[in-house]
Scaffold this active site. Structure first.
Site, PDB file in Angstrom:
ATOM      1  N   CYS A 137       2.073  76.932  38.048  1.00 29.09           N
ATOM      2  CA  CYS A 137       1.692  77.767  39.199  1.00 29.09           C
ATOM      3  C   CYS A 137       1.481  79.238  38.846  1.00 29.09           C
ATOM      4  O   CYS A 137       0.463  79.837  39.220  1.00 29.09           O
ATOM      5  CB  CYS A 137       2.727  77.623  40.309  1.00 29.09           C
ATOM      6  SG  CYS A 137       4.405  77.455  39.705  1.00 29.09           S
ATOM      7  N   HIS A 277       4.447  82.895  44.950  1.00 29.66           N
ATOM      8  CA  HIS A 277       5.015  83.562  43.778  1.00 29.66           C
ATOM      9  C   HIS A 277       4.384  84.944  43.619  1.00 29.66           C
ATOM     10  O   HIS A 277       3.191  85.114  43.871  1.00 29.66           O
ATOM     11  CB  HIS A 277       4.700  82.777  42.505  1.00 29.66           C
ATOM     12  CG  HIS A 277       5.421  81.459  42.392  1.00 29.66           C
ATOM     13  ND1 HIS A 277       6.504  81.123  43.157  1.00 29.66           N
ATOM     14  CD2 HIS A 277       5.205  80.400  41.582  1.00 29.66           C
ATOM     15  CE1 HIS A 277       6.926  79.918  42.816  1.00 29.66           C
ATOM     16  NE2 HIS A 277       6.148  79.453  41.866  1.00 29.66           N
TER      17      HIS A 277
HETATM   18  P1  NAP Z   1       8.898  67.590  45.741  1.00 24.96           P
HETATM   19  O1  NAP Z   1       8.655  68.417  46.947  1.00 24.96           O
HETATM   20  O2  NAP Z   1      10.300  67.480  45.250  1.00 24.96           O
HETATM   21  O3  NAP Z   1       8.300  66.127  46.016  1.00 24.96           O
HETATM   22  C1  NAP Z   1       8.274  65.098  45.036  1.00 24.96           C
HETATM   23  C2  NAP Z   1       8.690  63.767  45.670  1.00 24.96           C
HETATM   24  O4  NAP Z   1      10.064  63.802  46.037  1.00 24.96           O
HETATM   25  C3  NAP Z   1       8.007  63.393  46.972  1.00 24.96           C
HETATM   26  O5  NAP Z   1       6.720  62.889  46.748  1.00 24.96           O
HETATM   27  C4  NAP Z   1       8.948  62.331  47.526  1.00 24.96           C
HETATM   28  O6  NAP Z   1       8.635  61.072  46.928  1.00 24.96           O
HETATM   29  C5  NAP Z   1      10.313  62.778  47.011  1.00 24.96           C
HETATM   30  N1  NAP Z   1      11.220  63.341  48.024  1.00 24.96           N
HETATM   31  C6  NAP Z   1      12.560  63.134  48.052  1.00 24.96           C
HETATM   32  N2  NAP Z   1      13.126  63.799  49.073  1.00 24.96           N
HETATM   33  C7  NAP Z   1      12.146  64.439  49.734  1.00 24.96           C
HETATM   34  C8  NAP Z   1      12.115  65.290  50.882  1.00 24.96           C
HETATM   35  N3  NAP Z   1      13.236  65.615  51.547  1.00 24.96           N
HETATM   36  N4  NAP Z   1      10.922  65.763  51.309  1.00 24.96           N
HETATM   37  C9  NAP Z   1       9.796  65.464  50.642  1.00 24.96           C
HETATM   38  N5  NAP Z   1       9.764  64.674  49.540  1.00 24.96           N
HETATM   39  C10 NAP Z   1      10.935  64.158  49.070  1.00 24.96           C
HETATM   40  O7  NAP Z   1       8.059  68.127  44.498  1.00 24.96           O
HETATM   41  P2  NAP Z   1       6.826  69.168  44.472  1.00 24.96           P
HETATM   42  O8  NAP Z   1       7.331  70.551  44.509  1.00 24.96           O
HETATM   43  O9  NAP Z   1       5.814  68.733  45.460  1.00 24.96           O
HETATM   44  O10 NAP Z   1       6.299  68.951  42.978  1.00 24.96           O
HETATM   45  C11 NAP Z   1       5.596  67.796  42.580  1.00 24.96           C
HETATM   46  C12 NAP Z   1       5.057  68.014  41.184  1.00 24.96           C
HETATM   47  O11 NAP Z   1       4.150  69.109  41.193  1.00 24.96           O
HETATM   48  C13 NAP Z   1       6.137  68.383  40.145  1.00 24.96           C
HETATM   49  O12 NAP Z   1       5.818  67.796  38.917  1.00 24.96           O
HETATM   50  C14 NAP Z   1       6.032  69.865  40.024  1.00 24.96           C
HETATM   51  O13 NAP Z   1       6.442  70.351  38.771  1.00 24.96           O
HETATM   52  C15 NAP Z   1       4.522  70.053  40.211  1.00 24.96           C
HETATM   53  N6  NAP Z   1       4.196  71.394  40.686  1.00 24.96           N
HETATM   54  C16 NAP Z   1       4.860  71.910  41.740  1.00 24.96           C
HETATM   55  C17 NAP Z   1       4.542  73.188  42.187  1.00 24.96           C
HETATM   56  C18 NAP Z   1       5.263  73.792  43.336  1.00 24.96           C
HETATM   57  O14 NAP Z   1       4.978  74.952  43.616  1.00 24.96           O
HETATM   58  N7  NAP Z   1       6.154  73.112  44.036  1.00 24.96           N
HETATM   59  C19 NAP Z   1       3.535  73.910  41.545  1.00 24.96           C
HETATM   60  C20 NAP Z   1       2.839  73.332  40.487  1.00 24.96           C
HETATM   61  C21 NAP Z   1       3.184  72.063  40.067  1.00 24.96           C
HETATM   62  P3  NAP Z   1       8.741  59.663  47.720  1.00 24.96           P
HETATM   63  O15 NAP Z   1       8.016  59.834  49.006  1.00 24.96           O
HETATM   64  O16 NAP Z   1       8.067  58.686  46.811  1.00 24.96           O
HETATM   65  O17 NAP Z   1      10.201  59.480  47.898  1.00 24.96           O
END
Ligand code: NAP
Length: 374
Positions: A137, A277
């Site tokens: 990011c 950020h």
């Molecule tokens: P996240 O919000 O933790 O979501 C990932 C997965 O966690 C969801 O698809 C869901 O899968 C599960 N999950 C479990 N509890 C949850 C809840 N209470 N609410 C929503 N989902 C929940 O991860 P993310 O930030 O989107 O990141 C995903 C990927 O993108 C990572 O590899 C990260 O490094 C990358 N990334 C993130 C960002 C950022 O700013 N966040 C930026 C660039 C890249 P199920 O539905 O299958 O359970």
């Protein structure tokens, strides 16, 4: 129409991706299928789009995944590590579009940020590359912010000091930050009503809670509310964090076609903002040019850069996470020549890391693949 499998749509990045795709009417050009790692067999969410499967498909089912022309995943690196090789080994030859970092530095993958590296994307596509990964990011946001300087080959090196929001760590962490804020407030709410109570006593009470075993910190491991964390991602055991390492390595992979490589290093810090950020950049330019010219070059970098005047009012109101969250704008301000050296400038930039920092590059890559059609 291309069959597109969506994994990780419930998370932070995934839900922003789906919202943008609905807003931009992207779904009309593809056949979407929704998968889940935890809710297979449950009903699809109530979105105002037509999807093919009534019930969510198991995201670990290789046979079901291999029916897709394109798989787009925002599920995270652990999922990619478990599924990607198995799917490829099964003979699947579709396009894999990923927000996680696992495949970013692999030879047969491209880090996608098409306003900057459309050329690399086109070259790789023509060579038959099928793995497309969104960048880190802060890297994507920094490159968009200084795009103009890069196009003019003016950058010798960049030192980036980041101020990264809780949402960068995922949905659970964002919730935890709010819970921490609530816990601190609750612990001193009665004291705040008493106007004559010493603020240091109130602070002491809040600190005692934050440093106690009762404070909610399952995800961040330490307090973030009322605090900061000067380390993001793994310890590389050389004094550098993995997040910091990404600055140099991912930047130069993205710039590998059409730009000269640049040196990037700095410190990455998590702060208690919700979303978006910020980064303080010190940039050493290759030559000494007037500040008005620098402002113009940065401002003309791309259509998303919003140049903010370097004055107190504009900076406070327009150059902050609160001002840019939910927008595609890349706010760039505090541009001035540093007294340290005539070729060194300061830049402060803020962007929504869930949009340009994560969902937008992969949404646009999906559109590119649909348009190219193979
Ligand atoms: P996240 O919000 O933790 O979501 C990932 C997965 O966690 C969801 O698809 C869901 O899968 C599960 N999950 C479990 N509890 C949850 C809840 N209470 N609410 C929503 N989902 C929940 O991860 P993310 O930030 O989107 O990141 C995903 C990927 O993108 C990572 O590899 C990260 O490094 C990358 N990334 C993130 C960002 C950022 O700013 N966040 C930026 C660039 C890249 P199920 O539905 O299958 O359970």
């Amino acid at each position: 129409m291309k069959k597109v499998g969506f994994i990780g749509w419930r998370g932070m990045v995934g839900s922003v991706l789906i919202k943008s795709m609905i807003d931009e009417s992207d779904f009309k050009n593809l056949e979407p299928y929704f998968f889940s790692t935890s809710q297979a067999g449950q009903k699809n969410p109530e979105w105002n789009i037509k999807y093919k499967n009534e019930l969510l498909i198991d995201a670990y089912n290789i046979e079901e995944l291999s029916k897709m022309d394109i798989v787009i995943t925002c599920q995270g690196g652990e999922y990619t590590d478990k599924v990607f090789s198995k799917l490829r080994k099964s003979g699947w030859n579709g396009h894999w579009v990923d927000a996680a970092s696992s495949l970013r530095m692999k030879k047969d993958s491209v880090i996608v940020l098409d306003p900057i590296n459309q050329l690399s994307i086109d070259e790789a596509y023509d060579k038959g590359i099928k793995n497309w990964v969104g960048g880190n990011c802060t890297v994507s946001l920094m490159l968009l912010a200084i795009h103009g300087l890069l196009k003019e080959d003016l950058v010798e090196w960049v030192s980036s000091m980041t101020y990264q929001a809780a949402s960068g760590a995922g949905a659970k962490n964002m919730r935890e930050l709010l819970l921490q804020m609530g816990q601190i407030y609750s612990s001193v709410s009665d004291d705040l009503i008493q106007k004559d109570l010493n603020i240091l006593d109130i602070d002491g009470k809040a600190m005692a809670l934050m440093n106690s075993g009762n404070f909610q910190k399952d995800n961040f491991k330490v307090p973030l509310a009322g605090n900061l964390i000067p380390w993001i991602d793994e310890d590389l055991n050389n004094g550098q964090s993995r997040e910091e390492w990404k600055g140099q390595s991912e930047t130069n992979k993205i710039l590998s076609s059409g730009f000269k490589s640049i040196k990037v290093d700095g410190l990455c810090v998590r702060i208690g903002t919700m979303r978006s950020h910020a980064q303080a950049l010190t940039i050493k330019l290759k030559k000494n040019i007037p500040i008005e010219t620098i402002n113009k070059i940065i401002s003309n970098g791309n259509q998303w850069v919003k140049l903010i005047q370097n004055d107190k009012k504009s900076s406070m109101n327009l150059l902050s996470p609160a001002a840019v969250s939910g927008k595609l704008d890349i706010a760039v301000g505090r541009i001035r020549k540093l007294d340290i050296e005539e070729n060194c400038i300061s830049v402060f930039t803020v962007g929504d890391q869930l949009l340009w920092g994560a969902a937008e590059p992969i949404r646009r890559m999906l559109k590119i693949l649909i348009k190219k059609g193979r």
